[in-house]
Write a protein that holds these residues in place. Structure first.
Motif, short mmCIF file in Angstrom:
data_model
loop_
_atom_site.label_atom_id
_atom_site.label_comp_id
_atom_site.label_asym_id
_atom_site.label_seq_id
_atom_site.Cartn_x
_atom_site.Cartn_y
_atom_site.Cartn_z
N LEU A 106 7.88 -3.62 39.30
CA LEU A 106 8.95 -1.94 39.16
C LEU A 106 8.82 -1.47 40.97
O LEU A 106 7.87 -0.57 41.38
CB LEU A 106 8.89 -1.27 38.37
CG LEU A 106 9.42 -1.41 36.47
CD1 LEU A 106 8.98 -0.49 36.01
CD2 LEU A 106 10.89 -2.05 36.61
N ASN A 112 14.42 1.27 45.10
CA ASN A 112 14.19 0.86 43.91
C ASN A 112 13.23 2.20 43.34
O ASN A 112 13.32 2.20 42.17
CB ASN A 112 13.96 0.40 44.11
CG ASN A 112 14.27 -1.40 44.02
OD1 ASN A 112 15.87 -1.42 44.17
ND2 ASN A 112 13.64 -2.03 45.81
N ARG A 115 15.24 3.95 40.55
CA ARG A 115 15.22 3.65 39.19
C ARG A 115 13.89 3.35 38.60
O ARG A 115 13.55 3.43 37.31
CB ARG A 115 15.92 1.57 39.71
CG ARG A 115 15.46 0.85 38.17
CD ARG A 115 16.30 -0.88 38.51
NE ARG A 115 15.73 -1.23 39.73
CZ ARG A 115 14.89 -1.93 39.12
NH1 ARG A 115 14.53 -2.00 37.99
NH2 ARG A 115 14.33 -2.87 40.47
N SER A 116 12.75 2.77 38.90
CA SER A 116 11.74 2.56 38.81
C SER A 116 11.07 3.89 37.83
O SER A 116 10.34 3.53 37.44
CB SER A 116 10.59 2.37 39.21
OG SER A 116 10.60 0.62 40.08
#
Length: 303
Positions: A106, A112, A115-116
């Motif tokens: 992740l 990102n 989202r992680s």
């Protein structure tokens, strides 16, 4: 033997006590405090019905809080220290594995991180629900405890990666070392008799933990609805001070965990109770680790 961590309750100090409690001081003209309704006032429910010199609970006659009584003669099917160590190692091992996987799988770069972080928070919320469910169960559920550990590991992996990669390089390892140092220090102090877990100690720790949690909850609400750092209990010098308090509280709960493991073994608790001991210590160690990580993040964000 439910968790005595700040959020959860443990049967060891409740009125439906599965182990002897701390209310053993005699009252004038009456039985020992805590013997009314206490199954140990009549005898150890885990003791064998015949031929066991520990069938009568020594706590019903005198206060032995500073030294656990000897273990029952019959040990088949009873909790041992090896059981506690094995279950705790399994629970913490799974937590570490899932934390490492979430760290690796992740990413927390700009593209990102949202989202992680969302996945980590979701895992933490589910883990919290599972922890509450286990805390209210009278028997240990290994599958539930291990699932909690796995999900908690996902959350810790994401948060640790964020702090380590975006705020303070090496923060995760520093927090791990700090947590290990606290665990070792409390264990040595407890075995040496420097920490005496009695009724007064437990009452003080629980009152302090309740106040701490209430303050943190109020701070979180102000941060969510008012924006910023809320009341400032988790940032700056005040945040560091509250982080230190949180670590001290975690150390106190570790001592309580050690006492309950000792009493459980002494009274011949069923082997499955070792899972509850593992659950309690895992929750406490996660608490301490998060406080260390938060302090490190605050110190580095102020540079």
């Amino acid at each position: 033997m439910r968790s005595r961590n700040p959020v959860f309750s443990r049967r060891g100090f409740s009125r439906d006590n599965g182990y002897a409690g701390f209310n053993t001081a005699p009252q004038a003209g009456g039985p020992a405090v805590g013997t009314q309704g206490n199954p140990y006032a009549q005898g150890n429910p885990y003791a064998q019905p015949s031929g066991n010199p520990y069938a009568q609970n020594p706590y019903a006659q005198q206060d032995l809080q500073y030294g656990a009584p000897q273990a029952p003669v019959t040990t088949a099917g009873r909790m041992t220290m090896d059981d506690v160590v094995l279950r705790t190692a399994s629970t913490l091992g799974l937590l570490i594995v899932t934390a490492a996987l979430s760290w690796a799988l992740l990413p927390v770069d700009d593209a990102n991180i949202s989202r992680s972080y969302g996945i980590g928070i979701g895992a933490a919320l589910v883990a919290m629900v599972l922890a509450f469910v286990q805390s209210f169960k009278r028997k240990a559920s290994p599958a539930l405890i291990l699932t909690y550990a796995g999900l908690e590991g996902v959350f810790l992996g994401v948060v640790s990666s964020i702090v380590d990669n975006r705020i303070a390089s090496g923060a995760a390892m520093q927090a791990v070392l700090g947590t290990m140092a606290v665990f070792a220090g409390v264990l040595v102090a407890y075995k040496a008799g420097w920490i005496r877990v009695n009724r007064r100690f437990v009452g003080f720790v629980m009152a302090a933990a309740l106040g701490f949690i209430l303050l943190m909850t109020v701070n979180l609400l102000f941060a969510v609805f008012g924006g910023g750092d809320g009341l400032g209990f988790r940032s700056g010098g005040l945040g560091i001070a509250f982080g230190v308090i949180g670590i001290i509280l975690g150390a106190c709960f570790l001592a309580i965990d050690f006492k309950q493991v000792e009493d459980g073994i002494a009274y011949g608790a069923p082997r499955e109770e070792a899972w509850l001991a593992a659950f309690g210590m895992t929750v406490t160690l996660v608490w301490i680790y998060m406080e260390f990580l938060r302090i490190i993040a605050i110190l580095n964000s102020n540079d």
